[in-house]
Design an enzyme around this catalytic site. Structure first.
Site, PDB file in Angstrom:
ATOM      1  N   TYR A  36     -17.311  16.858  18.751  1.00 36.18           N
ATOM      2  CA  TYR A  36     -16.774  17.031  17.036  1.00 36.18           C
ATOM      3  C   TYR A  36     -16.770  15.447  16.763  1.00 36.18           C
ATOM      4  O   TYR A  36     -16.183  14.735  17.188  1.00 36.18           O
ATOM      5  CB  TYR A  36     -15.785  17.736  17.129  1.00 36.18           C
ATOM      6  CG  TYR A  36     -16.136  18.928  17.416  1.00 36.18           C
ATOM      7  CD1 TYR A  36     -15.524  20.242  16.213  1.00 36.18           C
ATOM      8  CD2 TYR A  36     -16.091  19.283  19.272  1.00 36.18           C
ATOM      9  CE1 TYR A  36     -15.707  21.040  16.972  1.00 36.18           C
ATOM     10  CE2 TYR A  36     -16.366  20.777  19.182  1.00 36.18           C
ATOM     11  CZ  TYR A  36     -15.861  21.772  18.025  1.00 36.18           C
ATOM     12  OH  TYR A  36     -16.107  22.815  18.715  1.00 36.18           O
TER      13      TYR A  36
ATOM     14  N   ARG B 218     -20.982  23.447  21.996  1.00 35.45           N
ATOM     15  CA  ARG B 218     -20.946  23.564  20.464  1.00 35.45           C
ATOM     16  C   ARG B 218     -20.468  21.365  20.057  1.00 35.45           C
ATOM     17  O   ARG B 218     -20.058  21.263  20.488  1.00 35.45           O
ATOM     18  CB  ARG B 218     -19.024  23.760  20.693  1.00 35.45           C
ATOM     19  CG  ARG B 218     -19.263  26.279  20.390  1.00 35.45           C
ATOM     20  CD  ARG B 218     -18.641  26.581  19.916  1.00 35.45           C
ATOM     21  NE  ARG B 218     -18.378  26.000  18.843  1.00 35.45           N
ATOM     22  CZ  ARG B 218     -18.616  26.407  17.402  1.00 35.45           C
ATOM     23  NH1 ARG B 218     -19.165  27.407  17.739  1.00 35.45           N
ATOM     24  NH2 ARG B 218     -18.112  26.256  16.110  1.00 35.45           N
TER      25      ARG B 218
END
Ligand code: DC
Length: 341
Positions: A107, A7
């Protein structure tokens, strides 16, 4: 080899084709690099984008960096109140030589906020809350200097909104009007010689917000949900990747609920009145002690009893009564707590 899901998320600065593609590539390349992925082993790339991103599909970036065989998909995210703006998320599936539990999710930029546990640098956040006159700002300023943290006085932001209203003949009780003109208010914080300066629509208002009329107005505008949302967003962005000590009323309960240290400072009403009177005396401003006391009690009531993020001690905050303590002692006690963390 096993199929893993990785992710990632990144925020974009502008809703332009160039910026969206630049950031999407930055994110994809970082995921590929960190997980040592061979581009040909990628099975699918699934993007979502917040609805303020409209100029190009981030999936175009995947093609441009050579992900040609994989299935690509991009959808608009449902809108969730208070969620990050201008954000692109991605889910990649690929055949790689590591176990799912060892993959490195990525991220970047403001999206680090979504997974602070994954951000590269662990910055320290210290939240100090308490009523007016409890010593928060004095103490926070000294500690910031000593530990080389950024000091953020959030009250100054609410004061700036109140000043805008006063300067533009808008009553600080007129919630509807204030919500309507909120987009005309730009608030920025900058540091000049390590001192926080606050800019209201580019004007330095650091000194102009320090009076009782503005303080009363600040307490009123601070009760408006939309005002709080706007300012909390700015506050969280400042704390994203810097060591900060932030003071206010809702820092530990709402702005930085994961702050490493939470302090709640308080002092008796008489002591707080005395401090405020001394401050006015030092600045050569005339006052009546009983009126000052009344003003403090009124503002306390307003701040503690409003619906939106009222002043209250966070459950995990450390309470310090500064009534009979010297500034130096309060400072030392808080620094001890921070160093333990
Ligand atoms: O700390 P101060 O006196 O500068 O704050 C001015 C007003 O702003 C205060 O009465 C309540 C409001 N405030 C708030 O609601 N939340 C914060 N985080 C900081 C201040």
């Amino acid at each position: 080899m096993s199929i893993c899901c990785i992710r990632g998320a990144i925020t974009v600065e502008e809703n332009t084709r160039e910026n969206i593609l630049y950031n999407s590539k930055l994110l994809l390349n970082e995921i590929i690099k960190k997980n040592n992925i061979n581009i040909n082993s990628i099975n699918s790339v699934f993007f979502t984008a917040t609805k303020d991103i409209t100029k190009v599909y981030p999936a175009v970036a995947a093609r441009e960096i050579g992900i040609c065989e994989a299935g690509l998909m991009c959808v608009q995210e449902m809108f969730v109140e208070g969620s990050l703006e201008m954000c692109i998320r991605v889910l990649i599936t690929a055949n790689i030589d590591i176990n799912q539990k060892d993959v490195k999710h990525v991220y970047m930029k403001n999206a680090k906020k979504l997974r602070p546990d994954l951000s590269d640098k662990k910055n320290i956040c210290v939240a100090i809350d308490g009523p007016a006159g409890s010593g928060k700002s004095t103490i926070a300023r000294i500690i910031a200097k000593e530990l080389n943290f950024i000091y953020v006085d959030t009250g100054a932001m609410y004061r700036s909104v109140a000043l805008y209203c006063i300067n533009n003949n808008i009553s600080t009780n007129d919630n509807k009007k204030i919500i309507n003109i909120l987009d005309n208010i730009d608030i920025k914080i900058d540091y000049i010689n390590d001192i926080q300066n606050i800019f209201l629509n580019e004007e330095n208002v650091t000194e102009l917000i320090r009076n009782q009329i503005v303080a009363d107005g600040a307490s009123k505008v601070a009760a408006i949900k939309e005002v709080r949302e706007k300012l909390v967003d700015i506050q969280r962005k400042i704390a994203l990747n810097k060591d900060v000590i932030m003071d206010g009323r809702d820092i530990g309960t709402h702005v930085l609920p994961n702050a490493h240290v939470k302090i709640y400072l308080d002092a008796s009403i008489d002591e707080r009145t005395k401090r405020r009177c001394n401050e006015l005396k030092e600045n050569g401003i005339a006052f009546k002690e009983d009126e000052i006391k009344k003003e403090i009690v009124k503002r306390d009531n307003y701040d503690k009893n409003r619906k939106e993020s009222p002043l209250k001690q966070a459950e995990d905050a450390i309470f310090i009564d500064t009534s009979s303590m010297k500034i130096e002692d309060v400072k030392n006690e808080i620094i001890k707590i921070i160093k333990r963390v």
